[in-house]
Motif scaffolding. Structure first.
Motif, PDB file in Angstrom:
ATOM      1  N   LYS A 210       0.837  -1.205   0.000  1.00  0.00           N
ATOM      2  CA  LYS A 210       0.000   0.000   0.000  1.00  0.00           C
ATOM      3  C   LYS A 210       0.870   1.252   0.000  1.00  0.00           C
ATOM      4  O   LYS A 210       0.622   2.205  -0.760  1.00  0.00           O
ATOM      5  CB  LYS A 210      -0.918   0.007   1.230  1.00  0.00           C
ATOM      6  CG  LYS A 210      -1.947  -1.105   1.281  1.00  0.00           C
ATOM      7  CD  LYS A 210      -2.712  -1.033   2.606  1.00  0.00           C
ATOM      8  CE  LYS A 210      -3.576  -2.274   2.828  1.00  0.00           C
ATOM      9  NZ  LYS A 210      -4.254  -2.227   4.144  1.00  0.00           N
ATOM     10  N   LEU A 211       1.877   1.245   0.864  1.00  0.00           N
ATOM     11  CA  LEU A 211       2.790   2.389   0.933  1.00  0.00           C
ATOM     12  C   LEU A 211       3.514   2.593  -0.390  1.00  0.00           C
ATOM     13  O   LEU A 211       3.546   3.707  -0.938  1.00  0.00           O
ATOM     14  CB  LEU A 211       3.804   2.173   2.062  1.00  0.00           C
ATOM     15  CG  LEU A 211       4.961   3.185   2.112  1.00  0.00           C
ATOM     16  CD1 LEU A 211       4.464   4.544   2.585  1.00  0.00           C
ATOM     17  CD2 LEU A 211       6.091   2.681   3.005  1.00  0.00           C
ATOM     18  N   ASN A 212       4.098   1.533  -0.921  1.00  0.00           N
ATOM     19  CA  ASN A 212       4.922   1.659  -2.126  1.00  0.00           C
ATOM     20  C   ASN A 212       4.097   1.972  -3.367  1.00  0.00           C
ATOM     21  O   ASN A 212       4.564   2.697  -4.257  1.00  0.00           O
ATOM     22  CB  ASN A 212       5.740   0.382  -2.331  1.00  0.00           C
ATOM     23  CG  ASN A 212       6.847   0.242  -1.313  1.00  0.00           C
ATOM     24  OD1 ASN A 212       7.410   1.237  -0.861  1.00  0.00           O
ATOM     25  ND2 ASN A 212       7.166  -0.983  -0.923  1.00  0.00           N
ATOM     26  N   MET A 213       2.888   1.421  -3.445  1.00  0.00           N
ATOM     27  CA  MET A 213       2.027   1.745  -4.583  1.00  0.00           C
ATOM     28  C   MET A 213       1.596   3.209  -4.535  1.00  0.00           C
ATOM     29  O   MET A 213       1.235   3.790  -5.568  1.00  0.00           O
ATOM     30  CB  MET A 213       0.793   0.841  -4.602  1.00  0.00           C
ATOM     31  CG  MET A 213       1.087  -0.596  -5.011  1.00  0.00           C
ATOM     32  SD  MET A 213       1.742  -0.744  -6.688  1.00  0.00           S
ATOM     33  CE  MET A 213       0.322  -0.262  -7.660  1.00  0.00           C
ATOM     34  N   ALA A 214       1.646   3.808  -3.361  1.00  0.00           N
ATOM     35  CA  ALA A 214       1.328   5.235  -3.230  1.00  0.00           C
ATOM     36  C   ALA A 214       2.533   6.100  -3.585  1.00  0.00           C
ATOM     37  O   ALA A 214       2.457   6.995  -4.431  1.00  0.00           O
ATOM     38  CB  ALA A 214       0.848   5.534  -1.813  1.00  0.00           C
ATOM     39  N   ALA A 252      10.925  -3.072  -4.766  1.00  0.00           N
ATOM     40  CA  ALA A 252      10.305  -3.428  -3.482  1.00  0.00           C
ATOM     41  C   ALA A 252       8.880  -3.935  -3.689  1.00  0.00           C
ATOM     42  O   ALA A 252       8.417  -4.833  -2.970  1.00  0.00           O
ATOM     43  CB  ALA A 252      10.309  -2.214  -2.554  1.00  0.00           C
ATOM     44  N   ILE A 253       8.184  -3.381  -4.678  1.00  0.00           N
ATOM     45  CA  ILE A 253       6.826  -3.853  -4.985  1.00  0.00           C
ATOM     46  C   ILE A 253       6.871  -5.292  -5.484  1.00  0.00           C
ATOM     47  O   ILE A 253       6.011  -6.116  -5.119  1.00  0.00           O
ATOM     48  CB  ILE A 253       6.165  -2.919  -6.022  1.00  0.00           C
ATOM     49  CG1 ILE A 253       5.824  -1.575  -5.374  1.00  0.00           C
ATOM     50  CG2 ILE A 253       4.909  -3.560  -6.606  1.00  0.00           C
ATOM     51  CD1 ILE A 253       5.303  -0.538  -6.342  1.00  0.00           C
ATOM     52  N   VAL A 254       7.858  -5.612  -6.308  1.00  0.00           N
ATOM     53  CA  VAL A 254       8.006  -6.995  -6.793  1.00  0.00           C
ATOM     54  C   VAL A 254       8.178  -7.948  -5.610  1.00  0.00           C
ATOM     55  O   VAL A 254       7.520  -8.998  -5.536  1.00  0.00           O
ATOM     56  CB  VAL A 254       9.207  -7.107  -7.760  1.00  0.00           C
ATOM     57  CG1 VAL A 254       9.478  -8.575  -8.096  1.00  0.00           C
ATOM     58  CG2 VAL A 254       8.936  -6.320  -9.034  1.00  0.00           C
ATOM     59  N   VAL A 255       9.039  -7.567  -4.673  1.00  0.00           N
ATOM     60  CA  VAL A 255       9.254  -8.408  -3.489  1.00  0.00           C
ATOM     61  C   VAL A 255       7.960  -8.525  -2.687  1.00  0.00           C
ATOM     62  O   VAL A 255       7.581  -9.616  -2.221  1.00  0.00           O
ATOM     63  CB  VAL A 255      10.387  -7.827  -2.619  1.00  0.00           C
ATOM     64  CG1 VAL A 255      10.520  -8.620  -1.315  1.00  0.00           C
ATOM     65  CG2 VAL A 255      11.703  -7.826  -3.377  1.00  0.00           C
TER      66      VAL A 255
END
Length: 726
Positions: A210-214, A252-255
């Protein structure tokens, strides 16, 4: 001698003539002896070979026609096609210099003397070199102990990277905190008894997602970042690394996706499906009275949206990798359409679908029923609105920024120069870039290009090199609208206001910030461009030149307004003194600029010939020092390029023009010795803050960055390195 094959045949003929060989074949021993002669690196040996190649009768004398032939041979060996076109003119120049008595011939010793004395003609743009005496004034050359060396290395590493380090530390810390918070929260819930650490890991990873997609949207909000560059935030935030941070977040999203989706699919879903009825009963409120199957878990909104997101991400992430984006992967047709910038650009727009699916997924999430605990929309609200606002702004601004083309030219090396009208509201700094769209090529694609005009110019200009599908089509469209050269003009395809054909429409969007725009805060500049990578620095050089001219005009105006006083001198009234005192003066922080342009094609120098000549002519204070390097020519001191170097020096002394670039700026051969370049600048500018700006391939960026780091540790000069890649 237009081909290297012909040059090789001529060389073989010369060496055979030396041995009085009259056959077309040789044995192994003869081949070995000829190879030894070819590989002899001594100046005399190579010069003798060149001389013998044109001295057919071996009488030790060559006439003007043979001098022309040796120039042709040297030009062929160094891939200088234009030099061959002017070989006759330069042959006459050499004969004028070496045969003043008009005997009609010269001998080897005369040619050798001229070549070895070439430095007497060189008095312009000398290549940087240094001596130990010069360096001793500024460089600390004494050896350091291992502990002290490690200390210096760490100190300068932190000093150069502290902005990146604190941002990364904060980001990683927030992710770790969110993961831990969710992990503990679900470990204390009943579902942990059924699904175990699978669900805690999946939910912890979901919170970081959620954080990284933002925040992945923030580094690509170009208008916001361009504005922030001019605020105090630029002192603590590494805006130059915005795209790198975007890529890091993507990793980081991939992970996060692997941990979240992987744990759901292979761990906690199987545990839920195979749990006993007693263990499942408390979870019935979330999954239904009947224990779900794999199919029922995936057919709901949660499963469908999750699957859509994963598929779109796989496509977008794969096509965004360097191998696909740069066409390094060669696929058969029709799959070749999956490589290149177009595939990357269009696939990235799949994220519109991803964000819609993410919001739906967050609202239908398992194990949460209370609305205020469904926090996905809370994370996304501000970044998505900011990014959407940027795209809307770009849409309306680009629609109103259709420009009128003033001049078009197609240069050697597949470079298209576009000069266009400047909209009244378009204000930019040197070093910035803008996006360009040509509806005749594609109504959807926008591509970034460095602005090569200066802010003080009444027009905008860009230089576009053909590197991909879009640029290739752009060149084709404008080539069709250009007219062939007319008498009295250069042999370039051109178009302007008088062109009968209609020029394609062009839309622009920008300007946008880049590392080079902050050049004004440095005492000294070192600008390094590889090939088309010189474009962001041309604007900087022109801006510096404009500032120099303004300063000189202001000084002249001050002299006119404030004449000398005394007996028989004009009286100066108070109003005149007030005008002089209150006149704002242009203060130029940058005292010197060194421009290094490295290219492998002689025709590249045509791109900015006018700018280089203008700087050489108007920069009377020698603030700007320019160095052109042509890598296709053998390094200076090699006999194969000695004749070129001599001709270059001789012609500049006689006519003030460099024979290679066609400008007043000297062209050096081979590649610069960057360690010597930085050492000379460091010794010349002690205690100065030097901005090193580079635009080109990543390989040289690593070398320059390492050298800047090395010199920062052993001299009083501070090198601040910035890079851009094309």
């Amino acid at each position: 001698m237009t081909e290297s094959k012909e040059f090789a045949l001529e060389l073989f003929d010369t060496l055979s003539r030396r041995r009085r060989m009259k056959v077309d074949t040789i044995n192994k021993e003869e081949l070995r002896e000829i190879w030894q002669q070819i590989t002899d690196n001594s100046f005399d040996s190579r010069l003798q070979i060149f001389f013998d190649m044109v001295d057919k009768n071996a009488d030790g004398r060559i006439g003007e026609a043979e001098v022309k032939e040796i120039i042709m041979l040297s030009a062929s060996a160094n891939k200088l096609s234009r030099l061959k076109e002017q070989a006759e003119e330069y042959a006459a120049l050499i004969m004028e210099e070496l045969d003043p008595e008009e005997l009609g011939y010269i001998e080897l010793w005369q040619l050798e003397t001229l070549l070895l004395q070439k430095d007497t003609y060189v008095n312009y743009s000398q290549a940087l070199s240094y001596t130990s005496q010069a360096l001793s004034q500024n460089l600390a050359l004494r050896k350091k102990g291992s502990i002290r060396k490690i200390s210096y290395t760490l100190t300068y590493y932190v000093e150069d990277n502290w902005r990146r380090l604190w941002v990364l530390a904060l980001w990683i810390g927030i992710m770790a905190g969110l993961f831990t918070w969710k992990f503990i929260q679900y470990r204390d819930r009943y579902v942990f008894n059924v699904m175990g650490y699978c669900v805690t890991t999946a939910k912890g990873a979901a919170e970081t997602l959620k954080l990284n997609m933002a925040i992945i949207l923030l580094p690509v909000c170009r208008n916001t970042i361009t504005w922030l560059r001019n605020t105090r935030a630029a002192r603590v935030l590494p805006f130059d690394d915005s795209i790198n941070f975007h890529k890091t977040i993507a990793a980081a999203i991939v992970v996060g996706v692997i941990l979240h989706a992987g744990n759901h699919i292979v761990c906690d879903f199987p545990r839920l499906i195979h749990s006993s009825d007693e263990m499942y009963a408390p979870l019935a409120q979330y999954f239904g009275e009947t224990k779900p199957t794999y199919f029922t878990l995936f057919k709901g909104a949660e499963g469908v949206t999750g699957l859509i997101m994963v598929v779109c991400m796989i496509i977008a992430f794969t096509l965004a990798t360097r191998w696909f984006r740069r066409n390094l992967v060669k696929l058969p047709k029709p799959f070749d359409k999956l490589t290149g910038f177009n595939a990357f650009w269009y696939s990235h727009h799949l994220f519109a679908i991803v964000y819609v699916a993410l919001i739906v997924h967050g609202q239908c999430v398992y194990l949460i029923r209370v609305w205020y605990r469904k926090t996905t929309w809370m994370y996304l609200a501000v970044p998505v609105c900011l990014y959407a606002g940027e795209r809307i702004l770009r849409f309306f601004r680009s629609g109103s920024c259709s420009v009128r083309l003033l001049k078009v030219a197609i240069y050697p090396g597949n470079v298209l120069s576009l000069q266009m009208s400047k909209p009244p509201t378009f204000r930019y700094k040197s070093g910035q870039y803008m996006f360009v769209q040509c509806p005749a090529v594609s109504p959807f694609e926008w591509h970034p290009f460095s602005i090569t005009s200066a802010p003080g110019d009444g027009y905008l200009s860009i230089h576009v090199r053909q590197l991909g599908d879009w640029t290739r089509e752009l060149k084709r469209v404008f080539s069709a609208a250009c007219e062939p050269p007319v008498s009295g003009k250069s042999g370039l395809l051109r178009a302007d206001d008088t062109t009968k054909k209609t020029l394609p429409k062009l839309c622009i969007d920008g300007p946008y910030g880049s590392p080079a725009q902050d050049y004004g805060k440095y005492d000294v500049l070192l600008l390094v461009g590889l090939g088309i990578g010189a474009t962001p620095f041309i604007s900087i050089l022109k801006d510096l030149l404009n500032n120099i001219i303004k300063m000189e005009e202001e000084e002249g105006a001050s002299t006119d307004l404030y004449p000398a006083t005394g007996r028989n001198k004009p009286h100066v009234d108070l109003n005149t003194l007030m005008r002089v005192a209150t006149r704002p003066k242009k203060v130029l922080k940058t005292t010197n600029a060194y421009f290094y342009w490295v290219t492998r094609e002689q025709g590249s120098f045509d791109w900015f010939k006018g700018v280089m000549n203008e700087i050489a002519e108007l920069d009377q204070r020698n603030i700007i020092e320019m160095h052109n390097y042509l890598t296709s020519v053998y390094e200076e001191g090699d006999a194969r390029s000695a004749l070129i170097t001599m001709l270059q020096s001789l012609n500049h002394a006689k006519n003030g023009v460099d024979i290679v670039s066609g400008t007043k700026v000297r062209t050096h051969f081979a590649r610069p010795n960057w360690k010597k370049v930085l050492a000379k600048i460091a010794s010349k500018h002690p205690y100065a803050k030097i901005g090193v700006f580079y635009c080109g391939t990543p390989v040289l960026a690593q070398e320059l960055g390492k050298l800047c780091h090395e010199f920062n540790g052993k001299c009083t000069t501070k090198f601040d390195f910035h890079k851009e890649h094309f």
